[in-house]
Design an enzyme around this catalytic site. Structure first.
Site, short mmCIF file in Angstrom:
data_model
loop_
_atom_site.label_atom_id
_atom_site.label_comp_id
_atom_site.label_asym_id
_atom_site.label_seq_id
_atom_site.Cartn_x
_atom_site.Cartn_y
_atom_site.Cartn_z
CB CYS A 83 -18.00 -52.09 77.53
SG CYS A 83 -18.31 -53.25 76.01
CB CYS A 142 -22.84 -53.86 75.39
SG CYS A 142 -21.43 -53.42 74.88
#
Length: 144
Positions: A55, A53
């Site tokens: 992040c 992902c």
């Protein structure tokens, strides 16, 4: 279709693995490797639960890299890749109770016990610098 989806995914995630292994973090790819390493790691061990992902890319991995520039750091550095090395990740998470599974997340263990944990929501809402500061505080507390 020359390349299978699995192979495509592997090629795509390789740089995400390299970002951690290139700074000396050891990948645990099987449940057996996790069982061999985590409970018996003397002293302190950082475990980065990596993921594909955004992040992880923007905050977790750079935050970890920055934290490892600190003078005080853990004795052992490990990573498991959520969604890729599923058995290894599931096994590692057994050591992070009572925290629910989340990725990316970052655990600090001392003599096999969890002492500090950064959950996904604490990664998403903070910058790489803030994550590094959180980790270096924990290193100073537990790794001296």
């Amino acid at each position: 279709m020359g390349m299978s989806f699995d192979r495509y995914m592997r090629d795509m995630v390789q740089p995400m693995r390299d970002e951690l292994t290139s700074i000396g973090i050891k990948e645990l790819k099987t449940a057996e490797e996790v069982e061999e390493q985590l409970p018996t790691a003397k002293g302190t061990a950082l475990v980065v639960i990596n993921s594909v992902c955004g992040c992880a890319a923007g905050q977790a991995r750079p935050g970890v890299a920055r934290a490892l520039g600190h003078e005080v750091k853990p004795d052992h550095l490990f990573t498991v890749f959520a969604g890729q090395d599923k058995e290894a990740t599931a096994k590692a998470r057994e050591y992070f109770a009572p925290y629910p599974p989340s990725s990316p997340s970052i655990a600090l263990m001392k003599d096999g016990e969890l002492v500090h944990f950064i959950e996904r929501h604490q990664v998403e809402n903070r910058s790489a610098e803030e994550i590094a500061a959180d980790l270096t505080d924990a290193f100073d507390r537990y790794c001296r």
